[in-house]
Scaffold this motif. Structure first.
Motif, short mmCIF file in Angstrom:
data_model
loop_
_atom_site.label_atom_id
_atom_site.label_comp_id
_atom_site.label_asym_id
_atom_site.label_seq_id
_atom_site.Cartn_x
_atom_site.Cartn_y
_atom_site.Cartn_z
N HIS A 95 0.96 -1.04 0.00
CA HIS A 95 -0.04 0.01 -0.03
C HIS A 95 0.99 1.32 -0.12
CE1 HIS A 95 -3.26 -2.43 0.63
NE2 HIS A 95 -2.59 -3.15 1.82
N ASP A 96 0.46 2.39 -0.59
CA ASP A 96 1.25 3.66 -0.52
C ASP A 96 2.76 3.39 -1.35
OD1 ASP A 96 -0.92 4.74 0.74
OD2 ASP A 96 -0.01 4.11 2.70
N ALA A 97 2.52 2.56 -2.47
CA ALA A 97 3.82 2.25 -3.04
C ALA A 97 3.62 2.60 -4.54
CB ALA A 97 4.47 1.09 -2.82
N LYS A 98 4.77 3.01 -5.16
CA LYS A 98 4.68 3.17 -6.71
C LYS A 98 4.19 1.73 -7.34
CE LYS A 98 7.61 5.02 -10.33
NZ LYS A 98 8.55 5.44 -10.82
N ARG A 99 4.98 0.56 -7.08
CA ARG A 99 4.59 -0.65 -7.42
C ARG A 99 3.69 -1.19 -6.51
NH1 ARG A 99 9.50 -2.30 -11.09
NH2 ARG A 99 10.40 -0.25 -11.36
N PRO A 100 2.65 -1.97 -7.03
CA PRO A 100 1.37 -2.53 -6.02
C PRO A 100 2.12 -3.50 -5.39
CG PRO A 100 0.91 -3.01 -8.23
CD PRO A 100 2.04 -1.98 -8.38
N ILE A 135 16.14 -6.20 -0.78
CA ILE A 135 15.45 -5.73 -1.98
C ILE A 135 16.31 -4.69 -2.74
CG2 ILE A 135 13.49 -4.28 -2.52
CD1 ILE A 135 12.02 -5.00 0.11
N SER A 136 15.80 -4.61 -4.08
CA SER A 136 16.89 -3.98 -4.91
C SER A 136 16.94 -2.42 -4.66
CB SER A 136 16.22 -4.15 -6.55
OG SER A 136 15.00 -3.59 -6.72
N LYS A 137 17.76 -1.60 -5.18
CA LYS A 137 17.95 -0.47 -4.92
C LYS A 137 16.80 0.21 -5.47
CE LYS A 137 21.27 0.69 -8.53
NZ LYS A 137 22.79 1.02 -8.53
N LEU A 138 16.55 -0.22 -6.68
CA LEU A 138 15.27 0.74 -7.28
C LEU A 138 13.94 0.72 -6.42
CD1 LEU A 138 14.22 1.71 -10.21
CD2 LEU A 138 13.54 -0.64 -10.81
N PHE A 139 13.68 -0.48 -5.84
CA PHE A 139 12.49 -0.36 -4.93
C PHE A 139 12.79 0.72 -3.93
CE2 PHE A 139 10.55 -1.35 -0.77
CZ PHE A 139 9.21 -1.58 -1.25
N PHE A 140 13.91 0.98 -3.21
CA PHE A 140 13.97 2.01 -2.17
C PHE A 140 14.00 3.43 -3.04
CE2 PHE A 140 15.96 -1.44 -0.06
CZ PHE A 140 15.31 -1.45 1.09
N THR A 141 14.35 3.37 -4.54
CA THR A 141 14.53 4.87 -4.97
C THR A 141 13.00 5.08 -5.14
OG1 THR A 141 16.59 4.30 -6.03
CG2 THR A 141 15.14 6.07 -7.07
N ASP A 142 12.09 4.18 -5.65
CA ASP A 142 10.55 4.49 -6.02
C ASP A 142 9.91 4.44 -4.71
OD1 ASP A 142 11.25 4.04 -8.45
OD2 ASP A 142 10.58 2.04 -8.73
N ASN A 143 10.32 4.03 -3.65
CA ASN A 143 9.66 4.03 -2.15
C ASN A 143 10.37 4.63 -1.21
OD1 ASN A 143 7.22 2.77 -3.41
ND2 ASN A 143 8.39 1.11 -3.71
N PRO A 144 10.79 5.77 -1.06
CA PRO A 144 11.80 6.37 0.09
C PRO A 144 11.11 6.18 1.28
CG PRO A 144 10.84 8.17 -1.24
CD PRO A 144 10.25 7.00 -1.97
N GLN A 145 9.74 5.79 1.92
CA GLN A 145 9.27 5.54 2.89
C GLN A 145 9.76 4.43 3.46
OE1 GLN A 145 7.64 5.52 0.17
NE2 GLN A 145 5.79 4.12 0.12
N TYR A 146 10.63 3.44 2.85
CA TYR A 146 11.04 2.18 3.30
C TYR A 146 12.36 2.40 3.34
CZ TYR A 146 6.32 0.15 2.04
OH TYR A 146 4.87 -0.05 1.84
N LYS A 147 12.97 1.75 4.50
CA LYS A 147 14.43 1.72 4.96
C LYS A 147 14.69 0.35 5.33
CE LYS A 147 14.86 6.46 5.66
NZ LYS A 147 13.95 6.88 4.37
N VAL A 148 16.05 0.14 5.14
CA VAL A 148 16.74 -1.25 5.65
C VAL A 148 16.40 -1.15 7.19
CG1 VAL A 148 18.74 -2.57 6.01
CG2 VAL A 148 18.62 -1.39 3.82
N GLY A 149 15.71 -2.28 7.66
CA GLY A 149 15.51 -2.50 9.12
C GLY A 149 14.02 -2.36 9.34
#
Length: 194
Positions: A95-100, A135-149
């Motif tokens: 939810h609330d992500a660029k990719r569903p 997770i790939s770095k592209l996921f974090f680029t598209d969804n900056p609300q997620y972080k490692v941990g």
């Protein structure tokens, strides 16, 4: 045989200049041949190491699923050094992500130790326990609300279109829905450069 040895010794003794030049030529040829062998071996070993770094350390793959008792025939085979096991694909809804969807797949420790993913960790570490994911770095680029941990509690299930299950890797289609079957907890432990 003794006569040949004496003759050779006398010939070498009388022709010192020729003897020295022949010994120098043999030494140079031996050094060049040895250098060529070392060079070829180094090239071969370098190419082998680059291939392992790029593709992982494995020699074969069984494309069909192997279940239960049949897996023992592979893991207990004396010719098989180690067995990397990959599980089924899972689709989790974001939810609330660029990719569903978040697509994940289980793997054992041999998989993580022998495949090339260990060379592409940018941040964090590789999974060690069930429920840990990278997770790939592209996921974090598209969804900056997620972080490692971060811990994610996500519904896992099937993508549906007209009451038919879509393939996990299928493109998103107009009118598809998500049918949640269970909830899983994931912990993001690393970021991969893929």
């Amino acid at each position: 045989m003794k006569i040949i040895n004496e003759y050779t010794y006398e010939h070498l003794k009388n022709n010192k200049r020729h003897t020295i030049s022949i010994l120098v030529a043999i030494t140079i040829a031996s050094v060049l041949l040895f250098s060529l062998c070392i060079f070829l071996y180094s090239m071969w070993e370098s190419k082998l190491n680059v291939t392992i770094d790029e593709y992982g350390y494995w020699q074969g793959e069984i494309m069909a699923p192997v279940f239960g008792e049949k897996l023992k025939h592979i893991t207990e085979n004396p010719d098989v050094e180690s067995t990397m096991i990959k599980g089924n694909w899972y689709t989790a809804e974001l939810h609330d992500a660029k990719r569903p969807y978040l697509l994940s797949r289980d793997a054992n420790k041999d998989f993580w130790n022998n495949m090339n993913f260990k060379n592409s960790v940018l941040e964090g570490r590789l999974p060690e326990e069930s429920g840990e994911i990278v997770i790939s770095k592209l996921f974090f680029t598209d969804n900056p609300q997620y972080k490692v941990g971060d811990k994610l509690i996500l519904p896992v299930g099937n993508r549906m279109l007209n009451n038919e299950i879509l393939s996990t890797n299928a493109y998103k289609q107009e009118g598809e829905t998500f049918e949640a079957l269970e909830t899983k907890t994931y912990t993001i432990v690393g970021k991969l450069d893929i």
